[in-house]
Each structure stands twice: as C-alpha cells, then as structure tokens.
Design an enzyme around this catalytic site. Structure first.
Site, mmCIF file in Angstrom:
data_model
loop_
_atom_site.group_PDB
_atom_site.id
_atom_site.type_symbol
_atom_site.label_atom_id
_atom_site.label_comp_id
_atom_site.label_asym_id
_atom_site.label_seq_id
_atom_site.Cartn_x
_atom_site.Cartn_y
_atom_site.Cartn_z
ATOM 1 N N ASN A 15 0.850 -1.185 0.000
ATOM 2 C CA ASN A 15 0.000 0.000 0.000
ATOM 3 C C ASN A 15 0.891 1.242 0.000
ATOM 4 O OD1 ASN A 15 -1.455 2.233 1.039
ATOM 5 N ND2 ASN A 15 -3.114 0.834 1.575
ATOM 6 N N HIS A 62 1.082 6.236 1.709
ATOM 7 C CA HIS A 62 1.911 7.131 2.527
ATOM 8 C C HIS A 62 2.901 7.942 1.704
ATOM 9 C CE1 HIS A 62 0.210 6.069 6.224
ATOM 10 N NE2 HIS A 62 0.876 4.957 6.463
ATOM 11 N N HIS A 100 -5.521 3.538 -1.807
ATOM 12 C CA HIS A 100 -6.844 3.892 -1.287
ATOM 13 C C HIS A 100 -7.149 5.301 -1.792
ATOM 14 C CE1 HIS A 100 -9.558 4.332 2.561
ATOM 15 N NE2 HIS A 100 -10.202 4.611 1.438
ATOM 16 N N ARG A 102 -9.273 8.024 -1.270
ATOM 17 C CA ARG A 102 -10.251 8.451 -0.265
ATOM 18 C C ARG A 102 -11.133 9.557 -0.829
ATOM 19 N NH1 ARG A 102 -8.664 6.740 5.254
ATOM 20 N NH2 ARG A 102 -10.468 7.946 5.873
ATOM 21 N N ARG A 122 -7.101 12.899 0.624
ATOM 22 C CA ARG A 122 -6.038 13.398 1.499
ATOM 23 C C ARG A 122 -4.646 12.909 1.083
ATOM 24 N NH1 ARG A 122 -6.992 10.055 7.065
ATOM 25 N NH2 ARG A 122 -9.046 10.978 6.911
ATOM 26 N N GLU A 142 -8.625 0.351 -3.083
ATOM 27 C CA GLU A 142 -9.469 0.409 -1.884
ATOM 28 C C GLU A 142 -10.337 1.650 -1.999
ATOM 29 O OE1 GLU A 142 -6.885 0.703 1.436
ATOM 30 O OE2 GLU A 142 -5.986 -1.245 1.102
ATOM 31 N N THR A 164 -7.867 3.591 8.225
ATOM 32 C CA THR A 164 -9.101 2.788 8.237
ATOM 33 C C THR A 164 -9.172 2.027 9.558
ATOM 34 O OG1 THR A 164 -8.673 2.540 5.890
ATOM 35 C CG2 THR A 164 -10.490 1.261 6.792
ATOM 36 N N GLU A 181 -10.804 -9.426 2.959
ATOM 37 C CA GLU A 181 -9.544 -9.061 3.616
ATOM 38 C C GLU A 181 -9.833 -8.905 5.098
ATOM 39 O OE1 GLU A 181 -7.197 -5.931 1.828
ATOM 40 O OE2 GLU A 181 -6.168 -5.536 3.717
ATOM 41 N N HIS A 234 -3.536 -4.631 7.669
ATOM 42 C CA HIS A 234 -3.648 -3.511 8.606
ATOM 43 C C HIS A 234 -2.793 -3.738 9.848
ATOM 44 C CE1 HIS A 234 -5.054 0.132 10.465
ATOM 45 N NE2 HIS A 234 -5.589 0.438 9.306
HETATM 46 N N1 PXP Z 1 -5.628 -3.100 3.940
HETATM 47 C C1 PXP Z 1 -6.588 -2.140 3.992
HETATM 48 C C2 PXP Z 1 -7.968 -2.486 3.513
HETATM 49 C C3 PXP Z 1 -6.282 -0.851 4.462
HETATM 50 O O1 PXP Z 1 -7.247 0.089 4.501
HETATM 51 C C4 PXP Z 1 -4.957 -0.553 4.860
HETATM 52 C C5 PXP Z 1 -4.600 0.811 5.366
HETATM 53 O O2 PXP Z 1 -4.717 1.743 4.377
HETATM 54 C C6 PXP Z 1 -3.998 -1.579 4.766
HETATM 55 C C7 PXP Z 1 -4.361 -2.835 4.330
HETATM 56 C C8 PXP Z 1 -2.564 -1.358 5.145
HETATM 57 O O3 PXP Z 1 -2.456 -1.055 6.508
HETATM 58 P P1 PXP Z 1 -1.064 -0.595 7.102
HETATM 59 O O4 PXP Z 1 -0.725 0.716 6.481
HETATM 60 O O5 PXP Z 1 -1.330 -0.501 8.570
HETATM 61 O O6 PXP Z 1 -0.061 -1.658 6.749
#
Ligand code: PXP
Length: 238
Positions: free
Chosen positions: A7, A10, A43, A45, A49, A70, A101, A151, A190
C-alpha cells in the site's frame, strides 16, 4: 506462497504535506514491483487526502502486476473503478475524521446499494473484496453478497498485548478458514509489520497480505526496494 500487496498511500501523504510533486506514488508503484511485490494497493479516499485521481490513473498504467483499489462504496467511486478497471476493488469503511481505516465494514448495516455495487463491479470483470473484522456473521454476509475475497482486518492483532496475541491469531485463523469454506479468497492486512507478520503467514488459508505503513516507514532508512525485499523475506518468500 502468500502474495504481497504494498500500500503506497503514505508516499502520497508525504507529497500532500507540501502540496508539491514529490515523492511521486507512481514511481513508488514501479519500485515496489521491481522489488518483487505482487500487487500495488492504493486507497482513493473521498477527501483525497493522499492519493489523487491523477495518481490512480497513472498507477493503473504503470502497474504490471495487479492494482488493488481500496474505496468507499459510493456512486463516485464506482464510476472511477469502472473507468480504471483495477484487478481488484476492496470496499472499506471511510470516516473523514479517522487517521487510517480503523475498523472493518459492517455489511449488515450497509443495505442493498452495496450489493448492487458489488454486482456492477463484478459484471465489469473486476474482483471484489470486503475489508472485514474477523467476525463470522460479517463473513457470511460477504458470501451472501457474492464478494470474491475477504480481507481480514488485522488491526486488533497488531495492537494486542503479547498475552492477547494468541487469541487474536486464533480469530484470524477461524475467519480465514470460514472465508475459504464459503468459496472466497482470504486476504489480511492492517498494522502488519516486520515483527508481527510471521505468525500471520503461518495461517495456511491466507493467500494475500496488504501492507503499507511499516514498509514505507522502513523505506526512509533503507530505500523502498530494500524495504519490500525485507518484508518478502519475513514472509518466507526469499
Ligand atoms: N488493507 C486495507 C484495507 C487498508 O485500509 C490498509 C490501510 O490503508 C492496509 C491494508 C494497510 O495497513 P497498514 O498501512 O497498517 O499496513
């Protein structure tokens, strides 16, 4: 072999902190794939953001493995998903005030609109995934709505004390077994990091992990490709 989706939100968060052009998440998508990731996860959003429409469009062009989009279950996002045509759409709950999330979707309260959205996305040839707490009622509902994948939200496991971790692993394993039993693919994500990922990889029903924060955090010190390779090693991949 458990697949890794990285992901890269960031990277866009850092760019948006200055409202400038760098670092570019499109370059991040190419880098994570070069390092061996199986999927690029973003994602988009509603408040934009971090990831912007332009990023999603260009990442769609650049990603040669798979793109996991996402998104919240809204009309606007459905239209974007149909235009982008990612390999997978993961429906997530979204609150504007949240830092990330925070929980899974509550499929029992979402109503028929979400079932319609799932059907429309699937009809376009895009796989659908629901981001859910390890809760058997929710998983049954996902099967009922004909999601292809679930997931499992691993946030509670990630935040649990060392004493409580075993019980959280058991919940995730039971959830993954139920997901597979109902004919769906079991994913997880997550709060996963280099320390807490090995027990999750041991759960044989889990086919894919989506990890963001920890990989991007390590990338500051070792570079993005090395950070992805380090995670693949922690997953027993190389
Ligand atoms: N999976 C989903 C559905 C998420 O919303 C997120 C966070 O954006 C992640 C995985 C990844 O989470 P993390 O950044 O804590 O590894």
């Amino acid at each position: 072999m458990v697949r890794l989706g990285v992901n890269i939100d960031h990277v866009a968060t850092l760019r948006e902190a200055r409202k400038t052009f760098e670092p570019d998440p499109v370059s991040a998508a190419a880098a994570v794939e070069m390092a061996g990731a199986d999927q690029v996860t973003i994602h988009l959003r509603e408040d934009r953001r971090h990831i912007q429409n332009r990023d999603a469009r260009l990442i769609r062009e650049v990603a040669k493995t798979a793109m996991n989009l996402e998104m919240a279950a809204t009309d606007e996002m459905q239209e974007i998903a149909l235009a982008l045509h990612p390999e997978v759409v993961t429906l997530v709950p979204e609150k504007r005030e949240e830092v990330t999330t925070e929980g899974g979707l509550d499929l029992r309260s979402v109503g028929p609109k979400v079932a319609d959205l799932v059907a429309t996305i699937k009809q376009a040839g895009i796989k659908t995934s629901a981001f859910l707490a390890p809760d058997l009622d929710q998983i049954n509902e996902a099967a009922h709505m004909q999601f292809d994948c679930v997931e499992v939200h691993t946030g509670q496991y990630a935040n649990a004390s060392s004493v409580a971790k075993a019980a959280e692993i058991r919940k995730i394993k039971d959830a993954a077994a139920a997901i597979r039993h109902l004919g769906m693919s079991a994913h997880a994500g997550h709060g996963l990091n280099y320390q807490n990922v090995p027990p999750i990889v041991q759960i044989s029903e889990i086919e894919e992990l989506n990890i963001g924060h920890s990989i991007i955090a390590r990338a500051i010190f070792v570079g993005l490709e090395q950070a992805v390779r380090d995670m693949l090693r922690q997953m027993g991949r190389r």
